[in-house]
Design a protein around this motif. Structure first.
Motif, PDB file in Angstrom:
ATOM      1  N   ALA A 174       0.417  -1.670  -0.276  1.00 27.20           N
ATOM      2  CA  ALA A 174      -0.179  -0.284   0.316  1.00 27.20           C
ATOM      3  C   ALA A 174       0.795   1.134   0.066  1.00 27.20           C
ATOM      4  O   ALA A 174       0.239   2.321  -0.858  1.00 27.20           O
ATOM      5  CB  ALA A 174      -0.950   0.176   0.678  1.00 27.20           C
ATOM      6  N   ALA A 175       2.140   1.273   0.914  1.00 27.23           N
ATOM      7  CA  ALA A 175       2.897   2.335   0.804  1.00 27.23           C
ATOM      8  C   ALA A 175       3.551   2.012  -0.584  1.00 27.23           C
ATOM      9  O   ALA A 175       3.341   3.669  -0.731  1.00 27.23           O
ATOM     10  CB  ALA A 175       3.766   2.068   2.005  1.00 27.23           C
ATOM     11  N   ASP A 176       4.008   1.756  -1.452  1.00 28.27           N
ATOM     12  CA  ASP A 176       4.708   1.609  -2.339  1.00 28.27           C
ATOM     13  C   ASP A 176       3.110   2.156  -3.688  1.00 28.27           C
ATOM     14  O   ASP A 176       4.261   3.437  -4.302  1.00 28.27           O
ATOM     15  CB  ASP A 176       5.210   0.685  -3.268  1.00 28.27           C
ATOM     16  CG  ASP A 176       6.030  -0.213  -2.104  1.00 28.27           C
ATOM     17  OD1 ASP A 176       6.332   0.734  -1.418  1.00 28.27           O
ATOM     18  OD2 ASP A 176       6.183  -1.538  -2.346  1.00 28.27           O
ATOM     19  N   GLN A 177       2.699   1.981  -3.594  1.00 25.24           N
ATOM     20  CA  GLN A 177       1.493   2.719  -4.337  1.00 25.24           C
ATOM     21  C   GLN A 177       1.003   3.891  -4.406  1.00 25.24           C
ATOM     22  O   GLN A 177       0.974   4.288  -5.028  1.00 25.24           O
ATOM     23  CB  GLN A 177       0.186   1.894  -4.381  1.00 25.24           C
ATOM     24  CG  GLN A 177       0.251   0.420  -5.037  1.00 25.24           C
ATOM     25  CD  GLN A 177      -0.999  -0.560  -5.111  1.00 25.24           C
ATOM     26  OE1 GLN A 177      -2.264   0.046  -4.679  1.00 25.24           O
ATOM     27  NE2 GLN A 177      -1.030  -2.249  -5.288  1.00 25.24           N
ATOM     28  N   PHE A 178       0.974   3.959  -3.454  1.00 23.93           N
ATOM     29  CA  PHE A 178       0.678   5.658  -2.607  1.00 23.93           C
ATOM     30  C   PHE A 178       1.653   6.679  -2.722  1.00 23.93           C
ATOM     31  O   PHE A 178       1.328   7.289  -3.269  1.00 23.93           O
ATOM     32  CB  PHE A 178       0.593   5.619  -0.459  1.00 23.93           C
ATOM     33  CG  PHE A 178       0.574   7.039  -0.253  1.00 23.93           C
ATOM     34  CD1 PHE A 178      -0.517   8.638  -0.384  1.00 23.93           C
ATOM     35  CD2 PHE A 178       1.829   7.572   0.423  1.00 23.93           C
ATOM     36  CE1 PHE A 178      -0.802   8.946   0.008  1.00 23.93           C
ATOM     37  CE2 PHE A 178       1.371   9.238   0.636  1.00 23.93           C
ATOM     38  CZ  PHE A 178       0.527   9.478   0.511  1.00 23.93           C
ATOM     39  N   VAL A 179       3.324   6.215  -2.701  1.00 27.04           N
ATOM     40  CA  VAL A 179       4.392   7.212  -2.841  1.00 27.04           C
ATOM     41  C   VAL A 179       4.263   7.329  -4.684  1.00 27.04           C
ATOM     42  O   VAL A 179       4.665   8.187  -5.107  1.00 27.04           O
ATOM     43  CB  VAL A 179       4.919   6.679  -2.348  1.00 27.04           C
ATOM     44  CG1 VAL A 179       6.753   7.450  -3.145  1.00 27.04           C
ATOM     45  CG2 VAL A 179       5.178   7.057  -0.929  1.00 27.04           C
TER      46      VAL A 179
END
Length: 383
Positions: free
Chosen positions: A83-88
């Motif tokens: 989720a963090a990867d996609q958000f950034v």
């Protein structure tokens, strides 16, 4: 070129281009009532439009862009690291430094909760335990929460999580240190010097050839904000009808557009240091009788409103180039105005009315006399 417009509470983005010498425009709904979100969309879509990646005049819509982003998400039940990867990755409007800061905060959250923790299982108490630790300062706690709120709000908007665990968490109150936000006239001059150097270099390289590319409004607008102690919204909403150069006053009104916060109109004296700047700017604008004092340089006419967020970012940019502290921002000009007036001996009740405060109690945060101020004040009475 693009701008924002609001209709019946919904924000629209307007694109402009010239076809056969004629100006055409296209307005498309952003589907949001949130101004901050609309401004983010504006920055993102205007950039893509200028690069030729989207064509709103040939079928493209903001909804198509949203659908494209949704397809990149790999299901609702994501582990925290994915989720963090996609958000950034999807924060196309953010610069490298901003992305780096989000990545750093999310890495720390992963260290605390585990990289494979499903985002659907993160609860409010997890966020409180992470942010409000006793071993970090209040300012750091606020920073942690601020970054996580953006992340979890994004997860909720994308329907990856049913509820935002940060929604009911209020940031801790960071003690106000007004002295860190104020700047002197000498420091303001450094900002202007940085501005001159920046545009001299742009002109030399051929990147700034048109008046609207030169931010000619910057110096007179910043001087007006500084010497009148204006809020950003008050500055962008100031009209020539409410400026009397001959009689020497500026009127800040509580019209539907100006939002004076306190809800009260106020009339300010046109200070001597500001008057020549406004007189020259009035002359440069063709001595208009009405319209915005500082309209958007990329707009259609004198009633094209400048964006207060863009104003704040412009000032922050040149303050940084002038090597001023990171704590200096546009609102600091208002703090600086109040401090300057109090140091000159203007009664606090008068300063309160000048700033448009609801009461003198609000103005008392500016009574932060240092040892030199105190010494000079006492010496006046001892003589």
């Amino acid at each position: 070129m693009a701008g924002l417009r609001k209709r019946k509470g919904i924000y629209y983005i307007r694109f402009f281009k010239k076809v056969d010498g004629k100006r055409k425009q296209k307005a498309l709904s952003l589907g949001t009532k949130d101004k901050r979100q609309a401004q983010k969309f504006l920055l993102e879509f205007e950039d893509k439009f200028n690069r030729g990646e989207i064509d709103p005049f040939n079928g493209w819509t903001p909804q198509m862009e949203a659908e494209k982003k949704r397809k990149k998400l790999k299901g609702k039940y994501l582990p925290l690291d994915k989720a963090a990867d996609q958000f950034v990755d999807l924060r196309s409007q953010a610069n490298k430094t901003t992305k780096k800061n989000y990545r750093r905060h999310l890495e720390m959250l992963m260290d605390a909760l585990g990289r494979t923790m499903p985002v659907t299982e993160i609860v409010e108490q997890d966020i409180r335990d992470f942010c409000f630790r006793s071993d970090i300062s209040i300012a750091t706690q606020a920073s942690y929460l601020r970054h996580l709120k953006v992340f979890f709000r994004w997860l909720h908007e994308k329907e990856i999580i049913r509820e935002d665990p940060t929604a009911d968490i209020k940031p801790p109150k960071v003690p106000q240190k007004i002295t860190q936000k104020t700047l002197t006239k000498e420091e303001l001059e450094k900002v202007f010097e940085a501005f001159d150097v920046y545009y001299k270099e742009l002109k030399k390289k051929g990147f700034a050839t048109k008046p609207e590319q030169m931010r000619l409004w910057f110096k007179p607008m910043i001087m007006t904000t500084y010497f009148c102690g204006l809020r950003a919204k008050e500055a962008v909403n100031l009209t020539w009808k409410n400026v009397s150069l001959d009689e020497g006053f500026i009127r800040i009104t509580n019209s539907d557009n100006s939002n004076t916060k306190s809800g009260k109109d106020r009339t300010l004296p046109l200070r001597d240091d500001l008057k020549p700047w406004l007189e020259q700017w009035h002359k440069d604008q063709g001595r208009p009788l009405d319209g915005y004092v500082f309209p958007s340089a990329t707009g259609v006419n004198e009633w094209s409103q400048m964006d207060s967020l863009s104003l704040s970012k412009s000032f922050k940019k040149f303050a940084k180039l002038a090597n001023l502290p990171d704590s200096i921002n546009l609102h600091g000009l208002r703090h600086s105005c109040a401090t300057d007036l109090l140091r000159k001996g203007v009664p606090i009740t008068h300063v309160s009315k000048f700033l448009g405060h609801s009461s003198v109690t609000v103005t008392q945060i500016y009574e932060h006399l240092d040892e030199n101020d105190l010494k000079n004040s006492i010496n006046k009475y001892d003589k």
